[in-house]
Design an enzyme around this catalytic site. Structure first.
Site, PDB file in Angstrom:
ATOM      1  N   ARG A  49     -16.480 -21.041  28.460  1.00 10.99           N
ATOM      2  CA  ARG A  49     -15.893 -20.062  27.722  1.00 10.99           C
ATOM      3  C   ARG A  49     -16.628 -18.689  27.733  1.00 10.99           C
ATOM      4  O   ARG A  49     -17.618 -18.610  28.131  1.00 10.99           O
ATOM      5  CB  ARG A  49     -15.777 -20.549  26.134  1.00 10.99           C
ATOM      6  CG  ARG A  49     -15.377 -21.884  25.880  1.00 10.99           C
ATOM      7  CD  ARG A  49     -15.417 -22.036  24.524  1.00 10.99           C
ATOM      8  NE  ARG A  49     -14.738 -23.432  24.182  1.00 10.99           N
ATOM      9  CZ  ARG A  49     -15.205 -24.474  24.086  1.00 10.99           C
ATOM     10  NH1 ARG A  49     -16.623 -24.476  24.755  1.00 10.99           N
ATOM     11  NH2 ARG A  49     -14.720 -25.737  23.826  1.00 10.99           N
ATOM     12  N   LYS A  76     -17.986 -22.814  20.821  1.00 12.89           N
ATOM     13  CA  LYS A  76     -16.642 -22.797  19.779  1.00 12.89           C
ATOM     14  C   LYS A  76     -16.901 -24.330  19.094  1.00 12.89           C
ATOM     15  O   LYS A  76     -16.606 -24.531  17.961  1.00 12.89           O
ATOM     16  CB  LYS A  76     -15.420 -22.781  20.840  1.00 12.89           C
ATOM     17  CG  LYS A  76     -14.229 -22.788  19.790  1.00 12.89           C
ATOM     18  CD  LYS A  76     -13.220 -22.628  20.674  1.00 12.89           C
ATOM     19  CE  LYS A  76     -11.722 -22.730  19.768  1.00 12.89           C
ATOM     20  NZ  LYS A  76     -10.589 -22.708  20.534  1.00 12.89           N
ATOM     21  N   HIS A 160      -9.535 -17.457  30.021  1.00 14.46           N
ATOM     22  CA  HIS A 160      -9.585 -19.039  29.775  1.00 14.46           C
ATOM     23  C   HIS A 160      -8.994 -19.678  30.942  1.00 14.46           C
ATOM     24  O   HIS A 160      -9.154 -21.129  31.194  1.00 14.46           O
ATOM     25  CB  HIS A 160      -8.757 -19.112  28.440  1.00 14.46           C
ATOM     26  CG  HIS A 160      -8.847 -20.574  28.176  1.00 14.46           C
ATOM     27  ND1 HIS A 160     -10.023 -21.261  27.467  1.00 14.46           N
ATOM     28  CD2 HIS A 160      -7.843 -21.539  28.017  1.00 14.46           C
ATOM     29  CE1 HIS A 160      -9.716 -22.498  26.999  1.00 14.46           C
ATOM     30  NE2 HIS A 160      -8.269 -22.794  27.650  1.00 14.46           N
ATOM     31  N   ARG A 163     -11.276 -21.845  32.998  1.00 13.34           N
ATOM     32  CA  ARG A 163     -11.836 -23.144  32.247  1.00 13.34           C
ATOM     33  C   ARG A 163     -10.528 -24.013  32.577  1.00 13.34           C
ATOM     34  O   ARG A 163     -10.680 -25.173  32.989  1.00 13.34           O
ATOM     35  CB  ARG A 163     -12.085 -23.090  30.866  1.00 13.34           C
ATOM     36  CG  ARG A 163     -12.467 -24.022  29.933  1.00 13.34           C
ATOM     37  CD  ARG A 163     -13.023 -23.912  28.717  1.00 13.34           C
ATOM     38  NE  ARG A 163     -13.083 -24.656  27.797  1.00 13.34           N
ATOM     39  CZ  ARG A 163     -14.080 -25.518  27.489  1.00 13.34           C
ATOM     40  NH1 ARG A 163     -15.029 -25.668  28.392  1.00 13.34           N
ATOM     41  NH2 ARG A 163     -13.921 -26.619  26.524  1.00 13.34           N
ATOM     42  N   HIS A 186     -15.290 -30.709  25.981  1.00 13.34           N
ATOM     43  CA  HIS A 186     -14.064 -30.774  24.846  1.00 13.34           C
ATOM     44  C   HIS A 186     -14.342 -32.169  23.957  1.00 13.34           C
ATOM     45  O   HIS A 186     -14.884 -33.006  24.437  1.00 13.34           O
ATOM     46  CB  HIS A 186     -12.752 -31.175  25.802  1.00 13.34           C
ATOM     47  CG  HIS A 186     -12.170 -30.021  26.271  1.00 13.34           C
ATOM     48  ND1 HIS A 186     -12.184 -29.642  27.543  1.00 13.34           N
ATOM     49  CD2 HIS A 186     -11.414 -29.103  25.408  1.00 13.34           C
ATOM     50  CE1 HIS A 186     -11.480 -28.476  27.644  1.00 13.34           C
ATOM     51  NE2 HIS A 186     -10.969 -28.357  26.508  1.00 13.34           N
ATOM     52  N   TYR A 195      -3.994 -29.689  29.554  1.00 13.43           N
ATOM     53  CA  TYR A 195      -4.075 -29.124  31.058  1.00 13.43           C
ATOM     54  C   TYR A 195      -3.518 -30.046  32.053  1.00 13.43           C
ATOM     55  O   TYR A 195      -2.794 -29.792  32.864  1.00 13.43           O
ATOM     56  CB  TYR A 195      -5.420 -28.888  31.594  1.00 13.43           C
ATOM     57  CG  TYR A 195      -6.094 -27.840  30.420  1.00 13.43           C
ATOM     58  CD1 TYR A 195      -5.769 -26.275  30.038  1.00 13.43           C
ATOM     59  CD2 TYR A 195      -7.244 -28.254  29.817  1.00 13.43           C
ATOM     60  CE1 TYR A 195      -6.451 -25.782  29.160  1.00 13.43           C
ATOM     61  CE2 TYR A 195      -8.219 -27.204  28.766  1.00 13.43           C
ATOM     62  CZ  TYR A 195      -7.386 -26.234  28.695  1.00 13.43           C
ATOM     63  OH  TYR A 195      -8.126 -25.236  27.683  1.00 13.43           O
TER      64      TYR A 195
END
Length: 212
Positions: A49, A76, A160, A163, A186, A195
């Site tokens: 990120r 995050k 982003h 990523r 994640h 994705y």
């Protein structure tokens, strides 16, 4: 209200390895160019990120025979600050190797401690403070324009996208879900597979089996 005024959600365009190569090629060999090459390659290969990228210090990098390890102090999904390590091996080609790019930037900028990614002014002087996260967006927008990479109104070019592009590319290359999640950190398989579902629209759509 949703039926009358609703719009599809905007998602970052997933930047592929081919896009990353174009971005790197668009960077010159001056100080800003060396920084941006390292920035793009480390962000993409590390699936970072932008807040994680600008938060990196020299002290967070461990050089290894295989490449390097990055210590992500806080992210995050890591509110407690437990930290996580991300391993980046040497690339196949020197021009797109994140390890070589980062070493070159640090050596040329004479950075031995503190923030890795810093402001470079118009005269090529490297400042001492770290970049703001929004600076990553501005740098990517500039380099994408030079590389003639454009998104759409619904899938714009954003940090982003690097990523998202890592996940997309890894999935296309057959990397298992658990390995991708281990690298991207994640916590939700559903989020990561978001994705993957977008990738399948192009690679596994039943429309491609109609014999048209």
């Amino acid at each position: 209200m949703a039926r009358l005024h609703g719009e599809p959600p905007r998602r970052s365009a997933a930047l592929t390895t081919g896009d990353i190569k174009k971005l790197v090629a668009a960077c010159s060999d001056d100080m800003a160019g060396l920084r941006d090459q390292a920035l793009v390659l480390v962000c993409f290969a590390g699936a970072l990120r932008r807040s994680e990228l600008v938060g990196l210090d020299v002290e967070h990098v461990t050089w290894t025979p295989e490449g390097m390890r990055l210590l992500i102090i806080r992210s995050k999904t890591d509110k407690e600050g437990a930290g996580a390590e991300v391993g980046l091996p040497h690339g196949r080609f020197s021009q797109t190797c994140p390890v070589i790019a980062l070493k070159t930037w640090l050596e040329q900028a004479e950075i031995s401690s503190g923030p890795i990614f810093r402001k470079v002014d118009r005269w090529g002087s490297v400042h001492s403070g770290r970049l703001d996260p929004d600076a990553i967006r501005q740098i990517l927008k500039k380099r994408a324009g030079q590389a003639q990479i454009s998104g759409t109104i619904w899938e714009p070019i954003t940090p982003h996208g690097m990523r998202a592009g890592f996940v997309t590319t890894a999935y296309k290359n057959g990397v298992p879900d658990e390995e991708i999640m281990g690298h991207t950190r994640h916590r939700s398989l559903a989020t990561m597979r978001g994705y993957v579902r977008r990738t399948k629209l192009n690679t596994a759509s039943p429309a491609g089996k109609l014999g048209l």
